[in-house]
Design an enzyme around this catalytic site. Structure first.
Site, PDB file in Angstrom:
ATOM      1  N   LEU A 347       0.823  -1.208   0.000  1.00  0.00           N
ATOM      2  CA  LEU A 347       0.000   0.000   0.000  1.00  0.00           C
ATOM      3  C   LEU A 347       0.854   1.254   0.000  1.00  0.00           C
ATOM      4  CD1 LEU A 347      -2.645  -1.029   2.676  1.00  0.00           C
ATOM      5  CD2 LEU A 347      -3.048  -0.762   0.232  1.00  0.00           C
ATOM      6  N   GLY A 348       2.039   1.147   0.532  1.00  0.00           N
ATOM      7  CA  GLY A 348       2.903   2.316   0.586  1.00  0.00           C
ATOM      8  C   GLY A 348       4.067   2.080   1.509  1.00  0.00           C
ATOM      9  N   GLY A 350       5.855   3.735   4.741  1.00  0.00           N
ATOM     10  CA  GLY A 350       5.799   4.750   5.779  1.00  0.00           C
ATOM     11  C   GLY A 350       7.166   4.981   6.364  1.00  0.00           C
ATOM     12  N   GLY A 351       7.244   5.882   7.299  1.00  0.00           N
ATOM     13  CA  GLY A 351       8.512   6.196   7.918  1.00  0.00           C
ATOM     14  C   GLY A 351       9.119   5.001   8.641  1.00  0.00           C
ATOM     15  N   PHE A 352       8.277   4.083   9.059  1.00  0.00           N
ATOM     16  CA  PHE A 352       8.777   2.966   9.857  1.00  0.00           C
ATOM     17  C   PHE A 352       8.864   1.668   9.057  1.00  0.00           C
ATOM     18  CE2 PHE A 352       6.991   5.970  12.799  1.00  0.00           C
ATOM     19  CZ  PHE A 352       7.926   6.020  13.802  1.00  0.00           C
ATOM     20  N   GLY A 353       8.539   1.723   7.788  1.00  0.00           N
ATOM     21  CA  GLY A 353       8.606   0.512   6.977  1.00  0.00           C
ATOM     22  C   GLY A 353       7.405   0.401   6.053  1.00  0.00           C
ATOM     23  N   VAL A 355       3.960  -0.931   4.130  1.00  0.00           N
ATOM     24  CA  VAL A 355       2.647  -1.357   4.594  1.00  0.00           C
ATOM     25  C   VAL A 355       1.987  -2.202   3.501  1.00  0.00           C
ATOM     26  CG1 VAL A 355       0.427  -0.600   5.487  1.00  0.00           C
ATOM     27  CG2 VAL A 355       2.425   0.827   5.828  1.00  0.00           C
ATOM     28  N   ASP A 466       3.976  12.765  15.256  1.00  0.00           N
ATOM     29  CA  ASP A 466       4.240  12.754  13.816  1.00  0.00           C
ATOM     30  C   ASP A 466       2.942  12.928  13.043  1.00  0.00           C
ATOM     31  OD1 ASP A 466       5.697  12.704  11.511  1.00  0.00           O
ATOM     32  OD2 ASP A 466       5.950  10.527  11.454  1.00  0.00           O
TER      33      ASP A 466
END
Ligand SMILES: *[C@@H]1O[C@H](CO)[C@@H](O)[C@H](O)[C@H]1NC(C)=O
Ligand SMILES: *[C@@H]1O[C@H](CO)[C@@H](O)[C@H](O)[C@H]1NC(C)=O
Ligand SMILES: *[C@@H]1O[C@H](CO)[C@@H](O)[C@H](O)[C@H]1NC(C)=O
Ligand SMILES: *[C@@H]1O[C@H](CO)[C@@H](O)[C@H](O)[C@H]1NC(C)=O
Ligand SMILES: *[C@@H]1O[C@H](CO)[C@@H](O)[C@H](O)[C@H]1NC(C)=O
Ligand SMILES: *[C@@H]1O[C@H](CO)[C@@H](O)[C@H](O)[C@H]1NC(C)=O
Ligand SMILES: *[C@@H]1O[C@H](CO)[C@@H](O)[C@H](O)[C@H]1NC(C)=O
Length: 666
Positions: A347-348, A350-353, A355, A466
């Site tokens: 799906l995309g 993110g800053g943490f990994g 998704v 955030d």
């Protein structure tokens, strides 16, 4: 507890003289919209609207109607208190429709409240719109033990508010026994164009206003545009109470005066005589037998409560065990659900990994966030955190279903939200045009409610840190849902301290005191929210300003604000109607308050929420926002956060705001 100065200026105070139960209570507000002419189409429409409301309201107690075409269209709604008869309802609405044109002559918008009904019309659409503005009636006589009184009132009002929503009738009544001989009666009602959540919010806010101003008073009434709430020590409604609430167990006994010695024959019931009497001093002159018997009653009550709560506790433990187990997902389950984390399901990032979208065997759609690196927390500690976060349920938060920790991997499992994130909508020229003002306002208000829940209403206080357009997901009805909240907590971020060495967050959204000193408070989120509001209104991202002469969105906004050209900030695709410009500029004003340099000067989210939901509440003028970091003139004192910065009382506004009639420069 409350931004007192603000409220004082806007809540209309109307005192009911004591012992005047029969006296007619009525209050009206004129919107002061453009006047209509005598004999105009608008007047004709208004008359037809009134007829319709008079004829149709008594069937269910609420009616809304729309008449005519723009620009002469008129919207109207009427509400009768849920306990009165149909004929009394019709009578009240008839009186209201006869009086309102005299109270607000030729006004294209007005509202009038009576004791048992309400009538409102406007040339602006107001259905489904939560509006907590209203007026208050109280009786300054206090109960002898205000603390006890207030606890019982809040307990009952919360219970009947929930009952009102659950029953679908948006109306409920209740009673709570205060002493052996005294009770408090309560009534709540919302207009039925609200959702259940909106109704609860309206009643909750109204109750908070009454708590602020009528603490311990024997009568309190708040009538808002969208709801009404009333309590009294006399039974004032025409039905049996729907809910009988048991009084909260008191920890502190009221001070008992033993001298003068009690009369041997003093009957326990004596202190409360006639029905009409409002104050019943229980601390004075009460015989020992009464004290003993009430102590006995209280002890009995405590025992009963204990027994009840033990059973509940056991039940809860079992539930929790069941719940905890399902919070833990197996890696193989998630692998299967996401088809081995295939790129097609991505799906995309993110800053943490990354998704991934997934589907569990039972058909439940999920979103799986695969964190880049394992946490240094122990599993049980982590489970605790997940448990906490999974318990946070609010319609403006993305739900966390659970976690998976296997093979150095850590994955978080969330509810899947169909629509895209906010940034893909508002920063895309094509999609942005489809978002009208109502939708944008709905998104702004939704985010504010989600934040309010994180900051204040949930069991644990959470600072998101955030907040940005990319972290706001939208469901198919454009309800915003905050995602990634609690990640800092979950990943072992040092959340108990007010300073952190690990600054997470996104440049452009970060409050200066956080970016520079790592100081964390709820005001960090308020700052980011301010930036977000500006992005939603302008349709431009903060980052798109780098390299321009303004440098960033805040500076750009401030330039227009001080030049009196704030309307030029509004996304041109929204159109150029006066009412829209007014509302948008008001939102820009609120946003500017949120991005002020000094954290203590930023309003807390409770006040922001109040300003967003109470249209007639004046918004104080902002001071200049925080600019680019490292700007000259930043003084460490600007970053001081007082101890109560997270409580509601932290809004500091100048005293002269009360007399400030120009909410923003033009
Ligand atoms: C409308 O005008 C009256 C009289 O000037 C004023 O008292 C009232 O507050 C105004 N109403 C609103 C909604 O601004
Ligand atoms: C409301 O009352 C009007 C008469 O004024 C009637 O024509 C109309 O059908 C009623 N509407 C509903 C929904 O009952
Ligand atoms: C209707 O109004 C009358 C007169 O105001 C009042 O005595 C009566 O109690 C009311 N009845 C109901 C059911 O509201
Ligand atoms: C009721 O209590 C409030 C504050 O608790 C006080 O200001 C007010 O004077 C009291 N009213 C009466 C009638 O005692
Ligand atoms: C308002 O809502 C909050 C959080 O849900 C709750 O703690 C509080 O007791 C409510 N207040 C009232 C008066 O219902
Ligand atoms: C509360 O008081 C009323 C009247 O004083 C009494 O009839 C009722 O039984 C009491 N209810 C409870 C739950 O104590
Ligand atoms: C009544 O209000 C609802 C919103 O709750 C709206 O959808 C509906 O169109 C309104 N009805 C009329 C006749 O205006």
């Amino acid at each position: 507890m409350f931004p007192l100065q603000i409220l004082l200026a806007y809540i209309v105070l109307y005192l009911l003289p004591s012992n005047t139960k029969s006296e007619f209570i009525s209050y009206n507000l004129c919107e002061n919209n453009t006047a209509y002419a005598r004999g105009s189409t608008f007047e004709t429409n208004l008359k037809i609207l009134f007829t319709s409301l008079i004829q149709n309201t008594s069937k269910t107690g609420f009616f809304n109607d729309t008449l005519g075409n723009i620009p002469d269209r008129v919207y109207g709604s009427s509400l009768c208190r849920g306990d009165i008869s149909a004929s009394n309802c019709t009578n009240c609405i008839t009186t209201a429709s006869q009086n309102l044109p005299q109270l607000c002559p030729y006004d294209r918008g007005a509202i009038v409240w009576y004791e048992v009904c309400m009538l409102r019309y406007s040339n602006k659409y107001f259905f489904s719109d939560l509006d907590v503005d209203g007026y208050r009636v109280d009786n300054p006589q206090n109960w002898s033990d205000p603390y006890q009184f207030e606890q019982a009132v809040v307990e009952m009002m919360s219970a009947i508010s929930r009952a009102a929503v659950q029953s679908g009738k948006m109306f409920s009544t209740g009673m709570v026994n205060l002493t052996v001989s005294d009770s408090i009666y309560g009534l709540v009602q919302c207009t039925r164009d609200l959702t259940g959540d909106q109704c609860l919010e309206c009643l909750n806010t109204s109750m908070q206003i009454l708590e602020e101003y009528c603490y311990g008073n024997v009568l309190g009434l708040y009538q808002a545009h969208s709801c009404m709430l009333r309590y009294e020590t006399d039974k004032f409604f025409n039905s049996d109470p729907f809910l009988i609430v048991s009084a909260p167990v008191r920890i502190n006994f009221p001070p008992v005066k033993i001298s003068p010695p009690p009369q041997a024959t003093a009957a326990p019931e004596e202190p409360s005589k006639g029905k009409g009497k409002k104050t019943v001093p229980i601390a004075l002159g009460i015989g020992i037998p009464f004290v003993l018997s009430s102590a006995l009653a209280i002890i009995l009550l405590i025992c009963l409560q204990r027994r009840k709560s033990r059973n509940r506790l056991e039940e809860k433990n079992i539930q929790e065990l069941k719940g905890r187990k399902s919070l833990l997902f197996e890696f193989s389950t998630l692998q299967e659900a996401t088809e081995h984390f295939s790129d097609l399901n991505k799906l995309g990032e993110g800053g943490f990994g990354p998704v991934y979208k997934g589907k569990l065997l039972d058909g439940q759609e999920i979103a799986v966030k695969r964190l880049s690196k394992g946490s240094d927390q122990g599993l049980s500690e982590l489970m605790n955190e997940v448990q906490f976060l999974a318990e946070l349920q609010h319609k403006n938060l993305v739900r966390l279903f659970g976690v998976c920790m296997e093979k150095e991997e850590m994955l978080l499992v969330y509810e899947y939200i169909r629509n895209k994130s906010l940034d893909t909508l508002i920063f895309d020229d094509e999609s942005r045009r489809k978002l009208n003002w109502e939708e944008r306002l709905k998104i702004i208000k939704g985010i504010s409610r989600g934040l309010l829940y994180l900051h204040q209403d949930s069991a644990i206080r959470i600072v998101h840190r955030d907040l940005k357009a990319g972290n706001i997901l939208l469901d198919e009805n454009l309800n915003p849902k905050i995602s990634d909240f609690g990640l800092a907590r979950l990943l072992g971020g040092d959340h108990t301290q007010s300073k952190t060495s690990k600054v997470v967050g996104t440049y452009g959204y970060m409050a200066p005191e956080y970016a520079i000193h790592g100081t964390v408070s709820t005001k960090v989120d308020v700052f980011s929210f301010g930036v977000l509001i500006l992005e939603i209104i302008t349709g431009r991202s903060n980052s798109s300003f780098s390299g321009t002469s303004a440098g960033n969105l805040l500076n750009y906004t401030w330039e227009h604000w001080t030049n009196g050209t704030a309307t030029e900030l509004i996304d041109p695709s929204l159109g150029d109607e006066t009412w829209l410009n007014d509302e948008a500029v008001r939102c820009i004003n609120i946003a500017l308050l949120c991005v002020q340099m000094t954290p203590n000067e930023r309003p807390n989210i409770f006040s922001v929420n109040l300003m967003l939901t109470r249209k007639r509440m004046q918004v104080p003028p902002p001071s200049s926002p925080a600019f680019v970091f490292g700007d000259s003139g930043i003084d460490d004192r600007d970053f001081e956060i007082s101890d109560n910065s997270t409580s509601r009382s932290s809004v500091k506004y100048s005293n002269n705001e009360v007399t400030c009639t120009e909410p923003y420069p033009r």
